[in-house]
Design a protein around this motif. Structure first.
Motif, short mmCIF file in Angstrom:
data_model
loop_
_atom_site.label_atom_id
_atom_site.label_comp_id
_atom_site.label_asym_id
_atom_site.label_seq_id
_atom_site.Cartn_x
_atom_site.Cartn_y
_atom_site.Cartn_z
N MET A 133 0.84 -1.19 0.00
CA MET A 133 0.00 0.00 0.00
C MET A 133 0.88 1.25 0.00
N ASN A 134 0.54 2.21 -0.82
CA ASN A 134 1.31 3.44 -0.93
C ASN A 134 0.85 4.42 0.16
N SER A 135 1.78 4.87 0.99
CA SER A 135 1.41 5.75 2.11
C SER A 135 1.82 7.20 1.86
N ASP A 136 2.14 7.54 0.62
CA ASP A 136 2.48 8.92 0.32
C ASP A 136 1.31 9.83 0.64
N THR A 137 1.59 10.97 1.21
CA THR A 137 0.55 11.96 1.49
C THR A 137 0.24 12.74 0.22
N ASN A 138 -0.89 13.44 0.24
CA ASN A 138 -1.23 14.32 -0.87
C ASN A 138 -0.11 15.33 -1.11
N TYR A 139 0.45 15.86 -0.01
CA TYR A 139 1.54 16.83 -0.12
C TYR A 139 2.74 16.21 -0.84
N GLN A 140 3.15 15.01 -0.44
CA GLN A 140 4.31 14.36 -1.05
C GLN A 140 4.07 14.09 -2.54
N LYS A 141 2.88 13.65 -2.88
CA LYS A 141 2.55 13.41 -4.28
C LYS A 141 2.60 14.71 -5.08
N ALA A 142 2.03 15.77 -4.51
CA ALA A 142 2.03 17.08 -5.19
C ALA A 142 3.45 17.61 -5.32
N LEU A 143 4.26 17.43 -4.30
CA LEU A 143 5.66 17.89 -4.35
C LEU A 143 6.42 17.15 -5.45
N HIS A 144 6.25 15.85 -5.53
CA HIS A 144 6.90 15.07 -6.59
C HIS A 144 6.41 15.56 -7.96
N GLY A 185 0.49 27.86 -3.71
CA GLY A 185 -0.86 27.35 -3.59
C GLY A 185 -0.99 26.31 -2.49
N SER A 186 -2.19 25.77 -2.37
CA SER A 186 -2.50 24.88 -1.25
C SER A 186 -1.65 23.61 -1.23
N THR A 187 -1.30 23.06 -2.39
CA THR A 187 -0.52 21.82 -2.39
C THR A 187 0.94 22.03 -1.98
N SER A 188 1.36 23.29 -1.84
CA SER A 188 2.74 23.57 -1.41
C SER A 188 2.87 23.63 0.11
N ILE A 189 1.76 23.48 0.80
CA ILE A 189 1.75 23.61 2.26
C ILE A 189 1.55 22.23 2.88
N GLU A 190 2.60 21.69 3.46
CA GLU A 190 2.60 20.31 3.93
C GLU A 190 1.48 20.02 4.93
N ARG A 218 4.05 32.82 4.98
CA ARG A 218 3.34 33.13 6.23
C ARG A 218 2.31 32.04 6.55
N ILE A 219 1.61 31.57 5.56
CA ILE A 219 0.63 30.50 5.80
C ILE A 219 1.34 29.23 6.24
N LYS A 220 2.47 28.92 5.64
CA LYS A 220 3.25 27.74 6.04
C LYS A 220 3.72 27.84 7.49
N GLU A 221 4.15 29.04 7.88
CA GLU A 221 4.73 29.25 9.21
C GLU A 221 3.69 29.36 10.31
N ASN A 222 2.51 29.83 9.98
CA ASN A 222 1.50 30.17 10.97
C ASN A 222 0.41 29.11 10.98
N TYR A 271 -3.19 30.29 10.29
CA TYR A 271 -3.48 30.54 8.88
C TYR A 271 -3.59 29.24 8.10
N THR A 272 -2.69 28.30 8.39
CA THR A 272 -2.73 27.01 7.69
C THR A 272 -4.06 26.31 7.94
N GLU A 273 -4.48 26.29 9.20
CA GLU A 273 -5.73 25.61 9.53
C GLU A 273 -6.92 26.31 8.90
N ARG A 274 -6.90 27.62 8.89
CA ARG A 274 -8.00 28.37 8.25
C ARG A 274 -8.06 28.07 6.75
N PHE A 275 -6.91 28.03 6.11
CA PHE A 275 -6.85 27.72 4.68
C PHE A 275 -7.28 26.27 4.44
N ARG A 276 -6.83 25.36 5.29
CA ARG A 276 -7.18 23.94 5.15
C ARG A 276 -8.69 23.74 5.26
#
Length: 168
Positions: free
Chosen positions: A1-12, A36-41, A119-123, A126-131
């Motif tokens: 089973m592939n356990s890559d996250t959406n973030y890891q797939k988008a980063l690749h 964009g949203s896929t750049s935020i782990e 800022r969204i990555k660090e905070n 903000y990340t949770e609000r965007f998510r």
């Protein structure tokens, strides 16, 4: 089973799609950024991969975009109201639609986009609000227009923090 996250797939995907487009724009690109949203782990949600292509020569952007439409890239006219002045190309790569947002490397918008992303990555607030906003859109609790409006409000709040801090 592939356990890559959406973030890891988008980063690749971001890395591979960026390398592919560089085959066409090698001497014209100054910088490339995953935005964009896929750049935020911590968001780890599915979505399109947005790539900011910062071009060396502003007068070449439309000509270069037209060149790659002949090899499978689509020019997008209604991408987002946040990117009215930029040229946007779309190409499918792996399981993602990849949006290449082309602008001149000295554009003030570049600084705003990268500042906002960072800022969204660090905070975590903000990340949770965007998510939550993105999840509401993906789960069809809000439509595309409301999503864009609320996302713009979030980005404005982030940018207002920039002004309060005296950062330019």
């Amino acid at each position: 089973m592939n356990s890559d996250t959406n973030y890891q797939k988008a980063l690749h995907c971001y890395i591979q799609a960026s390398l592919n487009i560089l085959n066409h724009f090698r001497t014209s690109v100054k910088e490339i950024h995953h935005v964009g949203s896929t750049s935020i782990e911590r968001m780890d949600l599915p979505g399109e991969v947005d790539v900011l292509l910062l071009m060396k020569y502003e007068d070449n952007i439309n000509k270069l975009a037209d060149h790659v439409t002949g090899v499978g890239y689509d020019k997008v006219d209604d991408f987002s109201s946040d990117y009215i002045e930029e040229v946007v190309l779309r190409h499918s790569h792996e399981d993602f639609d990849v949006n290449f947002i082309m602008m001149h490397h000295e554009s003030e918008r570049k600084d705003e986009i990268l500042y906002c992303r960072n800022r969204i990555k660090e905070n975590q607030k903000y990340t949770e609000r965007f998510r939550q906003l993105k999840a509401a859109y993906l789960n069809e609790r809000i439509d595309g227009d409301e999503y864009q409006d609320r996302k713009s409000d979030l980005f404005s709040a982030v940018m207002d923090m920039q002004e309060d801090a005296g950062i330019v």
